[in-house]
Write a protein that holds these residues in place. Structure first.
Motif, short mmCIF file in Angstrom:
data_model
loop_
_atom_site.label_atom_id
_atom_site.label_comp_id
_atom_site.label_asym_id
_atom_site.label_seq_id
_atom_site.Cartn_x
_atom_site.Cartn_y
_atom_site.Cartn_z
N ILE A 152 36.30 2.44 -3.80
CA ILE A 152 36.99 3.69 -4.11
C ILE A 152 36.42 4.75 -3.17
O ILE A 152 35.22 5.04 -3.20
N VAL A 153 37.28 5.29 -2.31
CA VAL A 153 36.86 6.24 -1.29
C VAL A 153 37.38 7.62 -1.67
O VAL A 153 38.57 7.82 -1.86
N THR A 154 36.45 8.57 -1.78
CA THR A 154 36.82 9.94 -2.15
C THR A 154 36.59 10.89 -0.97
O THR A 154 35.62 10.75 -0.23
N PHE A 155 37.51 11.83 -0.83
CA PHE A 155 37.36 12.88 0.18
C PHE A 155 38.21 14.08 -0.24
O PHE A 155 38.96 14.00 -1.21
N ASN A 156 38.05 15.16 0.48
CA ASN A 156 38.69 16.42 0.10
C ASN A 156 38.41 16.71 -1.37
O ASN A 156 37.32 16.45 -1.84
N ALA A 157 39.39 17.21 -2.10
CA ALA A 157 39.17 17.57 -3.50
C ALA A 157 38.85 16.36 -4.38
O ALA A 157 38.28 16.50 -5.46
N GLY A 158 39.18 15.17 -3.91
CA GLY A 158 38.88 13.96 -4.66
C GLY A 158 37.40 13.68 -4.80
O GLY A 158 36.98 12.89 -5.65
N LEU A 159 36.58 14.36 -3.98
CA LEU A 159 35.13 14.18 -4.09
C LEU A 159 34.62 14.56 -5.48
O LEU A 159 33.60 14.04 -5.93
N HIS A 160 35.36 15.41 -6.19
CA HIS A 160 34.95 15.80 -7.54
C HIS A 160 34.83 14.60 -8.47
O HIS A 160 34.11 14.65 -9.47
N GLY A 167 31.19 12.24 3.77
CA GLY A 167 30.16 13.13 4.28
C GLY A 167 30.72 14.42 4.84
O GLY A 167 30.10 15.49 4.69
N ASN A 168 31.89 14.37 5.46
CA ASN A 168 32.52 15.60 5.97
C ASN A 168 32.84 16.56 4.84
O ASN A 168 32.62 17.77 4.95
N THR A 169 33.36 16.03 3.75
CA THR A 169 33.69 16.87 2.60
C THR A 169 32.42 17.44 1.98
O THR A 169 32.38 18.62 1.61
N ILE A 170 31.38 16.64 1.89
CA ILE A 170 30.11 17.12 1.35
C ILE A 170 29.59 18.27 2.21
O ILE A 170 29.14 19.30 1.69
N ALA A 171 29.68 18.12 3.54
CA ALA A 171 29.22 19.18 4.44
C ALA A 171 30.03 20.46 4.24
O ALA A 171 29.46 21.57 4.20
N GLY A 172 31.34 20.33 4.08
CA GLY A 172 32.18 21.50 3.85
C GLY A 172 31.87 22.18 2.53
O GLY A 172 31.79 23.41 2.45
N MET A 173 31.66 21.39 1.48
CA MET A 173 31.33 21.97 0.18
C MET A 173 29.94 22.61 0.21
O MET A 173 29.73 23.65 -0.41
N THR A 174 29.02 22.01 0.94
CA THR A 174 27.68 22.57 1.08
C THR A 174 27.74 23.93 1.74
O THR A 174 27.10 24.90 1.28
N VAL A 203 27.24 7.70 0.51
CA VAL A 203 27.91 8.66 1.39
C VAL A 203 28.30 7.93 2.67
O VAL A 203 27.50 7.21 3.26
N VAL A 204 29.56 8.10 3.06
CA VAL A 204 30.07 7.58 4.33
C VAL A 204 30.34 8.78 5.23
O VAL A 204 30.58 9.88 4.74
N PRO A 205 30.28 8.61 6.54
CA PRO A 205 30.47 9.77 7.43
C PRO A 205 31.78 10.51 7.20
O PRO A 205 31.80 11.73 7.17
N ARG A 231 36.62 5.84 6.92
CA ARG A 231 36.23 4.68 6.11
C ARG A 231 37.46 3.90 5.66
O ARG A 231 37.45 2.66 5.68
N LEU A 232 38.52 4.58 5.25
CA LEU A 232 39.75 3.89 4.85
C LEU A 232 40.35 3.10 6.02
O LEU A 232 40.82 1.98 5.84
N LEU A 233 40.31 3.67 7.21
CA LEU A 233 40.80 2.95 8.39
C LEU A 233 39.95 1.71 8.66
O LEU A 233 40.48 0.64 8.99
#
Length: 151
Positions: free
Chosen positions: A71-79, A108-115, A130-132, A137-139
């Motif tokens: 299960i890969v989360t990014f953007n708002a899905g990181l919540h 990791g990009n989303t984490i950096a943006g939220m940070t 955490v993936v970069p 990662r999905l690709l």
């Protein structure tokens, strides 16, 4: 020149056969692979993603099949994986501890943006890695034979 939908589908199918393209359900090693994308901050989506993962795992186990789920989360899905905002943290813990071969990945990009926005790194559950970059990662998973879905 006009192409019908059928002609385009036939061409695409032929191209896949000629290039040797395979799907997660036709991998050479027999492992059934499923990647689930979560990019919305919606508790209903979180629940659907976890339901899909557990139902897939149960179905594969019942059939005696070997499987992998990510299960890969990014953007708002990181919540989904934030220990301070996830409404499904108990289920994530339960799934992580009881369903084999399920991985949770946080972008990791989303984490950096939220940070940057929040002034501190968001707390990510211990059950996630955490993936970069989530999309990258999905690709990668797609190239590795995972069937990628978005519930």
């Amino acid at each position: 020149m006009s192409f019908t939908r059928r002609t385009v589908l036939q061409f695409a199918t032929s191209l896949m056969l000629l290039t040797g393209a395979t799907t997660a359900f036709a991998s050479d090693d027999g492992v059934k692979r499923l990647a689930i994308q979560v990019s919305d901050n919606d508790p209903a989506t979180f629940t659907k993603a976890l339901n899909v993962a557990t139902n897939f795992a149960k179905g594969m186990s019942d059939a005696g099949e070997i499987y992998e789920i990510e299960i890969v989360t990014f953007n708002a899905g990181l919540h989904l994986l934030r220990s301070d905002t996830s409404p499904v943290m108990d289920r994530i813990k339960s799934i992580s501890e009881s369903v084999p071969d399920v991985t949770f990945s946080a972008c990791g990009n989303t984490i950096a943006g939220m940070t940057k926005k929040e002034g501190a790194a968001p707390p990510i559950t211990e059950y996630a890695r955490v993936v970069p970059a989530g999309v990258v990662r999905l690709l990668e998973l797609d190239e590795m034979g995972y069937y990628v879905i978005r519930p």
